[in-house]
Design a protein around this motif. Structure first.
Motif, short mmCIF file in Angstrom:
data_model
loop_
_atom_site.label_atom_id
_atom_site.label_comp_id
_atom_site.label_asym_id
_atom_site.label_seq_id
_atom_site.Cartn_x
_atom_site.Cartn_y
_atom_site.Cartn_z
N GLU A 39 23.21 56.40 41.04
CA GLU A 39 23.73 56.37 42.83
C GLU A 39 22.39 56.18 43.51
O GLU A 39 22.53 55.59 44.40
N THR B 269 17.06 59.28 39.92
CA THR B 269 16.66 60.47 41.03
C THR B 269 17.98 60.87 41.94
O THR B 269 17.59 61.53 42.63
N GLY C 7 18.83 69.55 40.21
CA GLY C 7 18.55 70.79 39.10
C GLY C 7 19.41 70.13 37.80
O GLY C 7 19.94 69.20 38.02
N GLY D 228 29.54 57.64 41.82
CA GLY D 228 30.35 58.75 41.14
C GLY D 228 29.82 58.99 39.78
O GLY D 228 29.04 58.38 39.10
N ILE D 229 30.36 60.05 39.12
CA ILE D 229 30.03 60.48 37.88
C ILE D 229 30.13 59.37 36.94
O ILE D 229 28.99 59.04 36.05
N SER E 287 29.89 68.86 40.89
CA SER E 287 30.64 67.91 41.39
C SER E 287 32.07 68.66 41.15
O SER E 287 32.40 69.25 40.36
N ASP E 288 32.96 67.78 41.72
CA ASP E 288 34.44 68.04 41.45
C ASP E 288 34.96 67.52 39.97
O ASP E 288 36.10 68.06 39.82
N GLY F 27 22.20 67.22 37.64
CA GLY F 27 22.17 66.50 38.85
C GLY F 27 23.24 66.75 39.72
O GLY F 27 23.87 68.18 39.72
N ALA F 28 23.72 66.09 40.62
CA ALA F 28 25.06 66.19 41.31
C ALA F 28 26.02 66.62 40.82
O ALA F 28 27.13 67.12 41.04
N GLY F 29 26.06 65.88 39.62
CA GLY F 29 27.05 65.95 38.79
C GLY F 29 27.61 67.48 38.31
O GLY F 29 28.79 67.84 38.05
N PRO G 125 24.37 62.45 35.68
CA PRO G 125 24.96 61.62 34.90
C PRO G 125 24.23 60.18 34.52
O PRO G 125 24.29 59.92 33.08
N ALA G 126 23.47 59.66 35.40
CA ALA G 126 22.71 58.19 35.02
C ALA G 126 21.54 58.71 33.93
O ALA G 126 21.66 57.81 33.05
N PHE H 130 8.56 64.65 39.49
CA PHE H 130 7.88 63.15 39.49
C PHE H 130 7.42 62.71 40.77
O PHE H 130 8.08 62.88 41.56
N LYS I 41 35.88 64.48 39.24
CA LYS I 41 36.87 63.72 39.02
C LYS I 41 35.97 62.47 38.48
O LYS I 41 35.07 61.77 38.82
N GLU J 119 12.83 66.57 35.16
CA GLU J 119 13.73 67.05 36.25
C GLU J 119 13.05 68.07 37.17
O GLU J 119 12.47 68.91 36.74
N GLN J 120 13.37 67.84 38.21
CA GLN J 120 12.51 68.68 39.36
C GLN J 120 13.06 69.84 39.37
O GLN J 120 12.48 70.88 39.92
C1 LIG Z 1 29.73 68.62 45.66
C2 LIG Z 1 29.94 67.20 44.98
C3 LIG Z 1 30.83 66.79 44.54
C4 LIG Z 1 31.18 65.40 43.82
N1 LIG Z 1 32.40 65.36 43.16
C5 LIG Z 1 32.41 64.00 42.67
C6 LIG Z 1 33.53 63.99 41.82
O1 LIG Z 1 34.50 64.72 41.74
N2 LIG Z 1 33.62 62.60 41.24
C7 LIG Z 1 32.51 61.79 41.16
O2 LIG Z 1 32.72 60.63 40.44
N3 LIG Z 1 31.57 61.79 41.80
C8 LIG Z 1 31.44 63.00 42.40
N4 LIG Z 1 30.27 63.57 43.17
C9 LIG Z 1 28.93 62.38 43.07
C10 LIG Z 1 28.35 62.34 41.67
O3 LIG Z 1 27.98 63.72 41.48
C11 LIG Z 1 27.19 61.59 41.89
O4 LIG Z 1 27.69 60.29 42.12
C12 LIG Z 1 26.44 61.59 40.40
O5 LIG Z 1 25.90 62.64 40.24
C13 LIG Z 1 25.32 60.25 40.80
O6 LIG Z 1 24.43 60.67 39.62
P1 LIG Z 1 23.06 60.11 39.31
O7 LIG Z 1 22.72 60.53 38.09
O8 LIG Z 1 22.62 58.71 39.87
O9 LIG Z 1 22.19 61.08 40.25
P2 LIG Z 1 22.16 62.80 40.43
O10 LIG Z 1 23.51 63.21 39.69
O11 LIG Z 1 22.09 63.13 41.93
O12 LIG Z 1 20.90 63.04 39.75
C14 LIG Z 1 19.65 63.11 40.30
C15 LIG Z 1 18.70 64.12 39.58
O13 LIG Z 1 17.48 63.61 39.72
C16 LIG Z 1 16.60 64.71 39.87
N5 LIG Z 1 15.54 64.18 40.86
C17 LIG Z 1 15.23 63.81 42.05
N6 LIG Z 1 13.93 63.42 42.40
C18 LIG Z 1 13.49 63.84 41.20
C19 LIG Z 1 11.81 64.07 41.01
N7 LIG Z 1 11.00 63.37 42.18
N8 LIG Z 1 11.55 64.28 40.10
C20 LIG Z 1 12.23 64.83 38.97
N9 LIG Z 1 13.60 64.96 39.16
C21 LIG Z 1 14.23 64.36 40.32
C22 LIG Z 1 17.81 65.61 40.93
O14 LIG Z 1 16.98 66.80 40.87
C23 LIG Z 1 18.76 65.27 40.32
O15 LIG Z 1 19.06 66.41 38.98
C24 LIG Z 1 29.95 64.62 43.83
C25 LIG Z 1 28.83 64.90 44.13
C26 LIG Z 1 28.69 66.26 44.86
C27 LIG Z 1 27.32 66.87 45.61
#
Ligand SMILES: Cc1cc2nc3c(=O)[nH]c(=O)nc-3n(C[C@H](O)[C@H](O)[C@H](O)COP(=O)(O)OP(=O)(O)OC[C@H]3O[C@@H](n4cnc5c(N)ncnc54)[C@H](O)[C@@H]3O)c2cc1C
Length: 541
Positions: A497, A245, A140, A504-505, A148-149, A143-145, A90-91, A214, A151, A110-111
């Motif tokens: 995150e 990341t 993938g 969160g998302i 995710s659930d 990301g974790a989003g 999401p970020a 990366f 929410k 994206e790795q």
């Molecule tokens: C099962 C599960 C359920 C969840 N449910 C909720 C929910 O209901 N509500 C909520 O608010 N939050 C939820 N979360 C948390 C939420 O998904 C995260 O807070 C949010 O996705 C964080 O976003 P982000 O963009 O910071 O990082 P991420 O979503 O973690 O994305 C990081 C991305 O960077 C990529 N990356 C990492 N290293 C590298 C690299 N070296 N080179 C290239 N790419 C790289 C990763 O592959 C990944 O795709 C959940 C998480 C999980 C795992």
């Protein structure tokens, strides 16, 4: 004018409109700001709407802001340089999306693989145990989003929240997420939205290099990042680097530590994922006769927290998934990690939530996990211990589980009950695997939760799974509060995150926009833009 309307749980749209007509004395246009359920009286569960007659759509303000800033950027040479965004969570997505709306053409790395390949990789892991190191619950497309659930509730305050909700709606989310108190897309709908969003971003000119990790960066004067490097030997020029990341990118943390980027230890939390039959939670929250009284009421949620100030200790529920599934969210074969998800309808037979204990810098130091890396060291060690309790070496396929009663009484479970976990589960004496301070805090927490929700901890079919260790990042990648840039690398924006600025998302998405907006303001020279000033970027608990 803003009013509150409270109606019985079972009501129709027409009932709401009648109540509004009565209140306003006429049919006038309105907009729902919030809808929430009040279940404190089981025999009289009600729904409260907060409604405004101000029908001004905040989305229009963003159009004006973007148009003005785009104009200011138009003649700048920097528009020919492509900002690099690492990570498609999401970020990263919302950062790149905001930049694109202003005329930039970002490159994303994206790795992990695109969405469909990731879904196939996950199915194989759940069935056969082949864990892909770059394609799993956390890594993938999306990301974790993506897993995710869905929410979307957040504790941060920011005008960008409405932009995030509108963007999800524009990409297929139901309109209700703009006003529900507790908006929830579920894993099925958020995955569809994220896929549409990523596809439309590529169509609009953003380049996304999937399966591209990366791995390093070069600097022009030891500080300014002039290019990024990938695992397959590619090198990209870089004017600004947005690092999104996520909290599980341990190789990125290692790289930044090695390159002496300014970072600090961030407190986080560890615990278990508890699961009950959904009916049991519904009965606690809505009363034993909820079916007779309300028919098909939505699956109940809960939020629990207990604190012991003198011990600086807190135990709380996190990421509650009504009618959901327990997931194996491991990212490599050295450790086991749990998490939870549910679909939009929340119709699964079980409800789960993380129950976690805060881990402070003092906790770590007292136990010999010194310095900035102490949090990661404890996290890694415990994940490995949990993995080894039920798996053969080199595998993290099986999830350790224990009946809650056994866990609390310090006894091993000889067998486990039926559960929602999509991976295999096996009994583990989890009570012996936690450091004493965590186990005793969890016991105290469960005991106090049973007083708040009668039967929560004493329910004979409740079980716990572990390890719930990726609640947030164990580091903060430091950045300036105003410019959002790293003090060690002036064109590095650590976001989301993984950098320690979101929980969160929605908060990760908002943080991505804030960083892109800070970059734009730096280029236009227009400081103190109202939209950014209003945002609060503390991470959520
Ligand atoms: C099962 C599960 C359920 C969840 N449910 C909720 C929910 O209901 N509500 C909520 O608010 N939050 C939820 N979360 C948390 C939420 O998904 C995260 O807070 C949010 O996705 C964080 O976003 P982000 O963009 O910071 O990082 P991420 O979503 O973690 O994305 C990081 C991305 O960077 C990529 N990356 C990492 N290293 C590298 C690299 N070296 N080179 C290239 N790419 C790289 C990763 O592959 C990944 O795709 C959940 C998480 C999980 C795992």
């Amino acid at each position: 004018m803003q009013v509150q309307i409270t109606l019985p749980y079972q009501h129709s749209q027409a009932d709401l409109e009648t109540a509004l007509r009565h209140r306003f004395g006429a049919d006038i246009p309105y907009r729902i700001l919030k809808r929430s359920i009040d279940a404190r009286q089981h025999r009289n569960i009600r729904v409260t709407y907060s409604v405004t007659t101000d029908t001004h759509d905040p989305a229009a303000d963003f159009q004006t802001l973007i148009a003005r800033q785009k104009q200011q950027l138009q003649s700048k040479e920097v528009m020919n340089a492509r900002p690099v965004v690492v990570g498609t969570g999401p970020a990263g997505i919302f950062c790149a999306y905001w930049l694109r709306l202003h005329g930039f053409t970002p490159v994303m790395l994206e790795q992990g693989p695109p969405m469909m390949q990731r879904i196939r990789d996950m199915a194989r892991f759940m069935k056969q145990g082949d864990l892909h190191p770059w394609s799993n619950i956390c890594f993938g497309a999306g990301g974790a989003g993506t897993y995710s659930d869905g929410k979307l509730i957040t504790r941060i305050r920011s005008p960008f929240i409405s932009f995030v909700m509108q963007t999800f709606v524009d990409h297929g989310a139901p309109e209700e997420i703009r006003y529900l108190y507790n908006p929830h897309l579920g894993s099925n709908k958020i995955r569809q939205c994220i896929k549409r969003l990523l596809d439309s971003m590529e169509e609009s000119g953003i380049t996304i290099h999937y399966n591209t990790r990366f791995t390093g960066y070069r600097t022009s004067n030891g500080e300014h990042i002039s290019g990024v490097e990938t695992h397959d030997g590619q090198s990209l020029d870089c004017h600004a680097l947005f690092l999104a990341t996520g909290h599980s990118a341990r190789d990125v943390y290692r790289l930044l530590r090695h390159r002496q980027a300014q970072m600090s230890l961030k407190e986080f939390a560890i615990g278990v994922r508890v699961e009950h039959p959904a009916v049991a939670i519904n009965q606690i929250q809505y009363g034993p006769k909820y079916r007779e009284l309300y028919g098909s009421i939505e699956t109940a949620q809960y939020r629990l927290a207990s604190t012991w100030k003198e011990e600086a200790r807190a135990v709380y529920s996190f990421c509650m998934c009504p009618g959901g599934y327990v997931l194996n969210a491991s990212t490599d074969s050295t450790g086991v990690v749990t998490n939870g998800m549910s679909n939009y309808r929340k119709s699964g037979r079980f409800s789960n939530a993380a129950i976690v204990v805060n881990v402070s810098a003092a906790d770590l130091a007292e136990r010999g996990y010194d310095g900035i890396d102490g949090g990661l060291a404890l996290q890694t060690e415990l994940e490995a211990t949990f993995r080894a309790s039920v798996n053969t070496p080199g595998s993290s396929h099986i999830v350790p589980g224990q009946r809650l009663q056994d866990f609390l009484q310090g006894e091993s479970s000889s067998s486990l009950l039926d559960s929602s976990c999509l991976n295999p589960v096996a009994p583990s004496a989890m009570h012996k695997l936690f450091p004493e301070f965590m186990y005793s805090a969890l016991r105290k927490g469960f005991t106090s939760f049973d007083r708040k929700m009668r039967g929560f901890s004493s329910h004979e079919r409740a079980q716990v799974f572990g390890l719930e260790s990726r609640t947030s990042s164990p580091y903060r990648i430091d950045r300036d509060r105003e410019s959002l840039r790293s003090p060690s690398h002036p064109n590095l924006y650590p976001i989301g995150e993984g950098a320690g600025y979101a929980g969160g998302i929605t908060s990760a998405a908002v943080d991505g926009i804030r960083a892109a907006q800070a970059y734009i303001q730096m280029l236009t020279g227009v400081e103190g833009e109202e939209m950014t000033q209003k945002s609060k970027h503390d991470s959520e608990p």
